[in-house]
Design a protein around this motif. Structure first.
Motif, PDB file in Angstrom:
ATOM      1  N   MET A 267      -1.244 -10.526   4.269  1.00  0.00           N
ATOM      2  CA  MET A 267      -1.672  -9.360   3.513  1.00  0.00           C
ATOM      3  C   MET A 267      -1.420  -9.586   2.028  1.00  0.00           C
ATOM      4  SD  MET A 267      -0.633  -5.359   4.304  1.00  0.00           S
ATOM      5  CE  MET A 267      -1.590  -5.277   5.834  1.00  0.00           C
ATOM      6  N   SER A 268      -2.209  -8.952   1.178  1.00  0.00           N
ATOM      7  CA  SER A 268      -2.005  -9.054  -0.267  1.00  0.00           C
ATOM      8  C   SER A 268      -0.716  -8.348  -0.658  1.00  0.00           C
ATOM      9  CB  SER A 268      -3.182  -8.438  -1.019  1.00  0.00           C
ATOM     10  OG  SER A 268      -3.140  -7.014  -0.922  1.00  0.00           O
ATOM     11  N   ASP A 271      -1.340  -4.453  -0.975  1.00  0.00           N
ATOM     12  CA  ASP A 271      -1.466  -3.793   0.327  1.00  0.00           C
ATOM     13  C   ASP A 271      -0.137  -3.807   1.081  1.00  0.00           C
ATOM     14  OD1 ASP A 271      -4.111  -3.151  -0.036  1.00  0.00           O
ATOM     15  OD2 ASP A 271      -4.903  -4.798   1.195  1.00  0.00           O
ATOM     16  N   SER A 275       1.955  -0.517   2.184  1.00  0.00           N
ATOM     17  CA  SER A 275       2.344  -0.336   3.588  1.00  0.00           C
ATOM     18  C   SER A 275       3.857  -0.212   3.723  1.00  0.00           C
ATOM     19  CB  SER A 275       1.839  -1.516   4.422  1.00  0.00           C
ATOM     20  OG  SER A 275       0.434  -1.638   4.351  1.00  0.00           O
ATOM     21  N   SER A 309      -8.217   2.622   5.684  1.00  0.00           N
ATOM     22  CA  SER A 309      -8.507   1.214   5.442  1.00  0.00           C
ATOM     23  C   SER A 309      -7.248   0.373   5.570  1.00  0.00           C
ATOM     24  CB  SER A 309      -9.121   1.030   4.063  1.00  0.00           C
ATOM     25  OG  SER A 309      -9.308  -0.334   3.764  1.00  0.00           O
ATOM     26  N   LEU A 310      -6.171   0.851   4.986  1.00  0.00           N
ATOM     27  CA  LEU A 310      -4.904   0.113   5.044  1.00  0.00           C
ATOM     28  C   LEU A 310      -4.362   0.104   6.463  1.00  0.00           C
ATOM     29  CD1 LEU A 310      -2.942  -1.449   3.313  1.00  0.00           C
ATOM     30  CD2 LEU A 310      -1.764   0.678   2.778  1.00  0.00           C
ATOM     31  N   ALA A 312      -6.060   0.144   9.135  1.00  0.00           N
ATOM     32  CA  ALA A 312      -6.861  -0.823   9.900  1.00  0.00           C
ATOM     33  C   ALA A 312      -6.392  -2.256   9.636  1.00  0.00           C
ATOM     34  CB  ALA A 312      -8.333  -0.674   9.562  1.00  0.00           C
ATOM     35  N   LYS A 313      -6.021  -2.549   8.404  1.00  0.00           N
ATOM     36  CA  LYS A 313      -5.513  -3.890   8.091  1.00  0.00           C
ATOM     37  C   LYS A 313      -4.197  -4.152   8.812  1.00  0.00           C
ATOM     38  CE  LYS A 313      -7.616  -4.115   3.479  1.00  0.00           C
ATOM     39  NZ  LYS A 313      -7.366  -4.201   2.020  1.00  0.00           N
ATOM     40  N   VAL A 314      -3.336  -3.144   8.878  1.00  0.00           N
ATOM     41  CA  VAL A 314      -2.084  -3.298   9.594  1.00  0.00           C
ATOM     42  C   VAL A 314      -2.348  -3.469  11.089  1.00  0.00           C
ATOM     43  CG1 VAL A 314       0.069  -2.122  10.248  1.00  0.00           C
ATOM     44  CG2 VAL A 314      -0.730  -2.042   7.873  1.00  0.00           C
ATOM     45  N   ALA A 316      -4.878  -4.705  12.522  1.00  0.00           N
ATOM     46  CA  ALA A 316      -5.501  -5.998  12.786  1.00  0.00           C
ATOM     47  C   ALA A 316      -4.473  -7.103  12.966  1.00  0.00           C
ATOM     48  CB  ALA A 316      -6.469  -6.351  11.660  1.00  0.00           C
ATOM     49  N   LEU A 317      -3.251  -6.863  12.493  1.00  0.00           N
ATOM     50  CA  LEU A 317      -2.192  -7.862  12.631  1.00  0.00           C
ATOM     51  C   LEU A 317      -1.503  -7.788  13.983  1.00  0.00           C
ATOM     52  CD1 LEU A 317      -0.494  -7.479   9.106  1.00  0.00           C
ATOM     53  CD2 LEU A 317      -2.161  -9.197   9.816  1.00  0.00           C
TER      54      LEU A 317
END
Length: 318
Positions: A267-268, A271, A275, A309-310, A312-314, A316-317
């Motif tokens: 992750m960037s 972000d 989080s 959006s954030l 969803a990124k979490v 996805a991990l």
């Protein structure tokens, strides 16, 4: 995947909930008293629960406190590289938590201070790993072996400095030596201001970045307001998620561990820091320093806060 490695002291926190701090010579009765694995363990737990590979490189004692540390690390799949220190137990941190969730500490030294550059090196560090350092390790007797160890790390390893309150008061030569090795600075706002001499937080972050290598990242937490991240020459505000706290002990460490764990997983920085604000907000509603949330809890929290959006990124991990 890069690992999150911690060099600092794993301690046992003895946490007492008190109605207020006693006056000098007086007494108060604690509502509860509990023992937790704390210190460096808090950061490692937060990173591991978000899926990062983690290791503790510091020393662990051979008594009941050391046994608790090893038990907690093993339960979370966190490696620990050195054999128990014979004849000496891990130290303790006595923590008094008031109804406001403010905490006050008294710390003892124990086996966790018995390190050498060789003992730290038993935990192998690869390029791109995050190697965490506490400013509290820059006191004797850990200062010299720690600095020697850090200066022998692979050139691409990333040293993460949590300066703590003492760092601003260290000798200039020591501060400069440490800053020259630091890839990531993570502190609270008071620590950033004390070190930089700037009252404005953005100016403080720029002043800190000027003391670090050119590509360093600066992260400064500001309580319930969240944090700010200086990366690639730009300062980004990451708003917080205010909650009524019951225990702030370990909140900053939870933020650091969660952020590093997410960056280690790809992750960037921005972000991950945003989080980690969620992870910290969850933690302050729970008692004890080892109550960091897992990946699903952080993702669910962010979704509830409208950060789809954030979240969803979490997710996805997972």
């Amino acid at each position: 995947m890069p690992r999150v490695v911690h060099t600092a002291q794993a301690l046992v926190d003895i946490v007492a909930e008190v109605p207020h701090l006693p006056n000098r010579g007086d007494n108060v009765n604690a509502a509860t008293v509990n023992r937790y694995a704390g210190g460096a363990v808090t950061i490692l737990l937060a990173a591991a629960r978000l899926g990062a590979n983690c290791a503790h490189a510091g020393a662990i004692g051979s008594g009941p406190n050391g046994d608790l540390i090893r038990q907690v690390l093993a339960a979370e799949g966190i490696d620990y590289g050195d054999d128990p220190v014979g004849g000496k137990d891990t130290g303790e941190c006595f923590v008094m938590v008031e109804p406001s969730a403010e905490r006050t500490f008294v710390t003892t030294y124990g086996a966790e201070r018995d390190i050498s550059a060789a003992s730290l090196s038993r935990t192998t560090v690869q390029p791109a790993d995050f190697v965490c350092v506490s400013g509290y390790s820059l006191y004797d007797p850990t200062k010299d072996p720690l600095l020697s160890y850090l200066e022998q790390l692979p050139s691409k390893a990333r040293v993460v400095l949590d300066p703590g309150a003492p760092f601003a008061g260290f000798a200039p030569e020591l501060r400069e030596r440490m800053c020259a090795m630091t890839s990531v600075w993570t502190s609270n706002a008071d620590e950033a201001r004390d070190f930089s001499g700037a009252d404005d937080l953005s100016r403080a972050m720029v002043a800190i970045a000027d003391r670090l290598p050119d590509d360093a990242v600066v992260v400064v937490r500001d309580g319930e307001a969240g944090c700010q991240v200086l990366v690639d020459g730009e300062i980004v505000d990451c708003p917080g998620y205010p909650r009524t706290p019951v225990d702030t002990n370990g909140a900053g460490d939870t933020h650091t561990g969660a952020m590093l764990g997410l960056v280690a997983r790809g992750m960037s920085w921005v972000d991950a820091a945003q989080s980690a604000n969620g992870a910290g907000a969850i933690k302050v509603t729970r008692r004890g320093p080892s109550s960091a949330p897992n990946l699903a809890e952080v993702g669910g929290f962010l979704a509830q806060e409208g950060e789809e959006s954030l979240a969803a990124k979490v997710a996805a991990l997972g």
